[in-house]
Design an enzyme around this catalytic site. Sequence first.
Site, mmCIF file in Angstrom:
data_model
loop_
_atom_site.group_PDB
_atom_site.id
_atom_site.type_symbol
_atom_site.label_atom_id
_atom_site.label_comp_id
_atom_site.label_asym_id
_atom_site.label_seq_id
_atom_site.Cartn_x
_atom_site.Cartn_y
_atom_site.Cartn_z
ATOM 1 N N ARG A 66 15.482 12.861 21.458
ATOM 2 C CA ARG A 66 16.852 12.927 20.926
ATOM 3 C C ARG A 66 16.896 13.396 19.483
ATOM 4 O O ARG A 66 17.912 13.942 19.033
ATOM 5 C CB ARG A 66 17.556 11.574 21.114
ATOM 6 N N GLU A 103 5.673 -2.430 22.970
ATOM 7 C CA GLU A 103 5.668 -3.836 23.368
ATOM 8 C C GLU A 103 4.481 -4.103 24.313
ATOM 9 O O GLU A 103 3.759 -5.082 24.181
ATOM 10 C CB GLU A 103 6.999 -4.143 24.055
HETATM 11 P P1 AMP Z 1 10.765 2.319 17.737
HETATM 12 O O1 AMP Z 1 9.468 3.078 17.711
HETATM 13 O O2 AMP Z 1 10.586 0.903 18.262
HETATM 14 O O3 AMP Z 1 11.492 2.358 16.412
HETATM 15 O O4 AMP Z 1 11.689 3.005 18.829
HETATM 16 C C1 AMP Z 1 12.384 4.139 18.523
HETATM 17 C C2 AMP Z 1 12.516 5.077 19.691
HETATM 18 O O5 AMP Z 1 12.876 4.409 20.888
HETATM 19 C C3 AMP Z 1 13.595 6.095 19.394
HETATM 20 O O6 AMP Z 1 13.129 7.379 19.781
HETATM 21 C C4 AMP Z 1 14.786 5.626 20.196
HETATM 22 O O7 AMP Z 1 15.428 6.731 20.759
HETATM 23 C C5 AMP Z 1 14.221 4.691 21.267
HETATM 24 N N1 AMP Z 1 14.932 3.387 21.333
HETATM 25 C C6 AMP Z 1 14.402 2.183 21.009
HETATM 26 N N2 AMP Z 1 15.297 1.196 21.192
HETATM 27 C C7 AMP Z 1 16.430 1.775 21.630
HETATM 28 C C8 AMP Z 1 17.756 1.281 21.970
HETATM 29 N N3 AMP Z 1 18.088 -0.022 21.910
HETATM 30 N N4 AMP Z 1 18.677 2.193 22.351
HETATM 31 C C9 AMP Z 1 18.378 3.513 22.402
HETATM 32 N N5 AMP Z 1 17.175 4.022 22.113
HETATM 33 C C10 AMP Z 1 16.197 3.173 21.729
#
Ligand code: AMP
Length: 182
Positions: A66, A103
Amino acid sequence: MNLSNTERKILENSIRDIKDFPKPGIIFKDITTLLNDAEAYGVLMNHLYTRYKEYNLDYVAGIDARGFIFGAALAQMLGVGFVPVRKKGKLPYTTIGEKYSLEYGIDEVEVHIDAFSKIPDAKVLLIDDLIATGGTANAAANLINQAGAKCVESCFIIGLTFLDGIKNLKEKTDVYTLVEVN
Ligand code: AMP
């Protein structure tokens, strides 16, 4: 240059919450309803352009997938190159990669080794739709720096402030979020 309250409301109202996707307990922030709303998408891109035209950037790097939508559009508006930070195994030329924890298990992002090489010490903006734990963005920022460029700021449309992702990433780069979810 920050968002006005009216602009922030337009963005907040255009993002849809999907409960229990992709698994129970997660509230997925769906930005397809921002993209198909011409007013909201326009507010977003005009704001990003106004903010980042002052930064003298050399590249915008977007995170798979995205981050490509906003990053590629913004790079074109700013008149700079766009670099995709991709999930492992998608890029065809020589890559450098960085693993990060999920996770359950690990994932990896990659960039082409020469992605930023045309401009010495290139100033790069990293962009994605959302920061949660910050694992993906932290790995992407490391890759930008390893590739000989400098990640000067990371920008996210949505920041989940109940996790430590933003706080941790701030140790490495400036962080800008437009809509915060507490
Ligand atoms: P992180 O590495 O945990 O910061 O996760 C970020 C990535 O996961 C991004 O590319 C987001 O598009 C996706 N992502 C994580 N949590 C969500 C959520 N609650 N809603 C939409 N996309 C999420």
